[in-house]
Enzyme design. Structure first.
Site, short mmCIF file in Angstrom:
data_model
loop_
_atom_site.label_atom_id
_atom_site.label_comp_id
_atom_site.label_asym_id
_atom_site.label_seq_id
_atom_site.Cartn_x
_atom_site.Cartn_y
_atom_site.Cartn_z
N GLY A 130 0.82 -1.21 0.00
CA GLY A 130 0.00 0.00 0.00
C GLY A 130 0.85 1.26 0.00
O GLY A 130 0.56 2.22 -0.72
N ASP A 131 1.92 1.25 0.78
CA ASP A 131 2.83 2.40 0.82
C ASP A 131 3.54 2.59 -0.50
O ASP A 131 3.65 3.71 -1.03
CB ASP A 131 3.86 2.22 1.93
N THR A 132 4.07 1.50 -1.04
CA THR A 132 4.83 1.61 -2.28
C THR A 132 3.94 2.04 -3.44
O THR A 132 4.33 2.89 -4.26
CB THR A 132 5.49 0.26 -2.61
N GLY A 177 3.37 5.66 -3.09
CA GLY A 177 4.54 6.41 -3.49
C GLY A 177 4.68 6.52 -5.00
O GLY A 177 5.02 7.57 -5.54
#
Length: 419
Positions: free
Chosen positions: A188-190, A193
Site C-alpha cells: 500500500g505504501d509503495t 509512493g
C-alpha cells in the site's frame, strides 16, 4: 545538526548524461515508506531531494524512523540505503517556530514538497498549501495520507496494512476459507509512493503549460494521494464485476480466478508458477506435458471454456510437474515458450544472472564502509538513465551545506547585482 565526523555523501558514480529530472528541487518532509518512496523515485532520476528529519530528543534518536526498522548495521537499517539513496539529510525541528520558518524558506526555493503526515498537520504548523503557494506559486505539493485530504475518513490514522484491507487487496490475498494474509511487504505504501511520483510528473507538465508573464514558473497544485485509493486503483475487475453482476470476488489462493490456467504447481523438489492462459500458449503447454487431447479439445480453445474445466486442467499440469524437478519443468516449458518461473527467495535473486545483466542489483557503500547490494533503478531510460550517485546520508550530514546554499540564494534575491 550535521555529522562532523562523517564526510558528505559523495558521488559514487559518474552521470554520463544530464538526467531527466536534473534541476528539479524537492523538499521531502515525509517519513517511513510512502512519501520517501516517491522522493527516492525522483532522486534516482536526478532530482535534488532534500530530506528534512527531526533532531534527536528525549523520545528517541531522531531522524526518519525507517533508520531503525528491520535489520541494522551499526544502529542504522540497511533498508535506509534503498529508501534514502541520492538524498541529502537536513535536521530541522518542525515543532519550533525557527524550524518551521527555515523549512518554509527552503520550500520557497523548491519545485516540489512531499509530505505524508495526517491531514491538518501541515496547516497546524503554518505550512499549508495556501500559505506556501502564496509564497511560491509554482509549488507542487504531494500529500500522501491514509484516506486523502477530504471525505469523512480524512482524519483517521492510516497505515498500508489498513489501506490494503480497505482497498480490496487483503480479502483476495488468501486461500479459500483461510485468514487473509499480507504480501510480506508494505505494498500500500509503495503503490501510493508510485502514484505520488506520477502525480508530481503530471503536475510538472501542467505547470509547464501554465507559464505566463504573471506566472513565470507556471502554476503549481496539490497532488492528493490516499493509500487505500492507490491500492484500489490496482484492483482490476473487482468493482465492475460487482456492479454489473453482483459478483463479490473471493480469494483463490495461488490461482487467478476467471483466467486459466494460471497457478502454482508442485514439483518433485519445489514449486513453479505457470501462466498458460493465452489460447496459443495453452496449446503449447498441453503438448509439452504430453496432453495433446487437451490441446486439441475445442471447448478449451478459448478462456471461457478453460475456466469451466480449470480443475481438470490444473490436475493435468500438476500430475506432470509433480514427477519432475523444478529445473526440468522450467527448461521444458521455456523451450515451448510457455511462461514459467521458480518462486524466488532473496538468495535466488542475488544469484540470478539476469538481475545482474539488467543492473537490478547494485552496490552501495555506507558511510562506515559496509558494502550493501540494493535494488537497481526502474524504469530503464535509454538516453537519460537513473543513477545511484549518493549513499543514504547520515542524520543531518548535509544541514550546513544546504542552509549555506539557501542563504546564498536569499542574498542573491535581495541583491541581484551581487549575484
Amino acid at each position: 545538526m550535521s555529522s562532523g565526523s562523517n564526510p558528505p555523501s559523495q558521488d559514487t558514480t559518474t552521470v554520463p548524461t544530464p538526467q531527466a529530472l536534473a534541476g528539479l528541487r524537492v523538499i521531502e518532509l515525509g517519513q517511513l515508506i510512502a512519501g520517501p518512496f516517491a522522493g527516492k523515485t525522483l532522486a534516482d532520476f536526478g532530482a535534488e531531494v532534500i530530506k528534512v528529519e527531526p533532531p534527536p530528543n528525549d523520545d528517541g534518536p531522531g531522524g526518519d524512523p525507517l533508520r531503525q526498522w528491520r535489520m541494522l548495521h551499526n544502529g542504522t537499517s540497511v533498508w535506509w540505503q534503498v529508501q534514502s539513496r541520492n538524498k541529502r539529510s537536513v535536521v530541522l525541528d518542525l515543532r519550533t517556530p525557527e524550524g518551521r520558518e527555515t523549512v518554509a524558506r527552503l520550500i520557497d526555493e523548491a519545485d516540489v514538497l512531499i509530505e505524508n503526515f495526517k491531514p491538518g498537520t501541515m496547516e497546524k504548523w503554518g505550512l499549508g498549501y495556501e500559505r506556501l503557494s502564496a509564497r511560491n506559486p509554482g509549488l507542487i505539493m504531494l500529500r500522501i495520507s491514509g484516506y486523502g485530504q477530504t471525505g469523512p475518513y480524512r482524519e483517521r490514522p492510516g497505515f498500508a496494512v489498513v489501506a490494503e484491507a480497505m482497498g480490496g487487496m487483503r480479502h483476495l490475498n488468501a486461500e479459500p476459507g483461510r485468514v487473509p494474509v499480507r504480501a510480506g511487504v508494505s505494498l500500500g505504501d509503495t503503490l501510493a509512493g508510485l502514484h505520488g511520483a506520477i502525480g508530481i510528473l503530471l503536475a510538472l507538465q501542467a505547470r509547464h503549460h501554465s507559464i505566463s508573464a504573471e506566472a513565470p514558473k507556471g502554476r503549481g497544485q496539490v497532488v492528493d494521494v490516499a493509500l487505500y485509493e492507490a491500492v484500489f486503483n490496482c484492483m482490476e475487475s473487482l468493482l465492475p464485476e460487482y456492479s454489473a453482476f453482483g459478483a463479490v470476488r473471493q480469494p483463490a489462493g495461488s490461482a487467478l480466478p476467471g483466467i486459466a490456467p494460471s497457478n502454482a504447481y508442485p514439483c518433485a523438489d519445489g514449486m513453479v508458477v505457470i501462466g498458460g492462459n493465452g489460447d496459443s500458449i495453452f496449446k503449447r503447454l498441453m503438448i509439452a506435458i504430453g496432453r495433446d487431447d487437451l490441446a486439441t479439445d475445442a471447448e478449451l480453445a478459448t478462456n471461457p471454456g478453460r475456466v469451466k474445466r480449470v480443475a481438470e486442467i490444473d490436475a493435468a499440469i500438476g500430475a506432470w510437474t509433480g514427477t519432475r524437478a523444478v529445473t526440468q519443468v522450467v527448461d521444458v516449458l521455456n523451450a515451448a515458450s510457455v511462461p514459467v518461473g521458480r518462486i524466488y527467495t532473496a538468495q535466488d535473486i542475488a544469484e540470478d544472472p539476469h538481475y545482474r545483466a539488467r543492473d537490478m542489483i547494485l552496490p552501495v557503500t555506507t558511510h562506515d564502509g559496509l558494502t550493501v547490494e540494493v535494488p537497481g533503478i526502474v524504469p530503464k531510460l535509454s538516453r537519460t538513465p537513473g543513477v545511484i550517485q549518493r549513499r543514504g546520508p547520515t542524520l543531518g550530514e548535509d544541514t550546513e551545506a544546504v542552509l549555506a546554499q539557501l542563504q546564498e540564494q536569499l542574498q542573491a534575491k535581495a541583491d541581484p547585482d551581487r549575484a
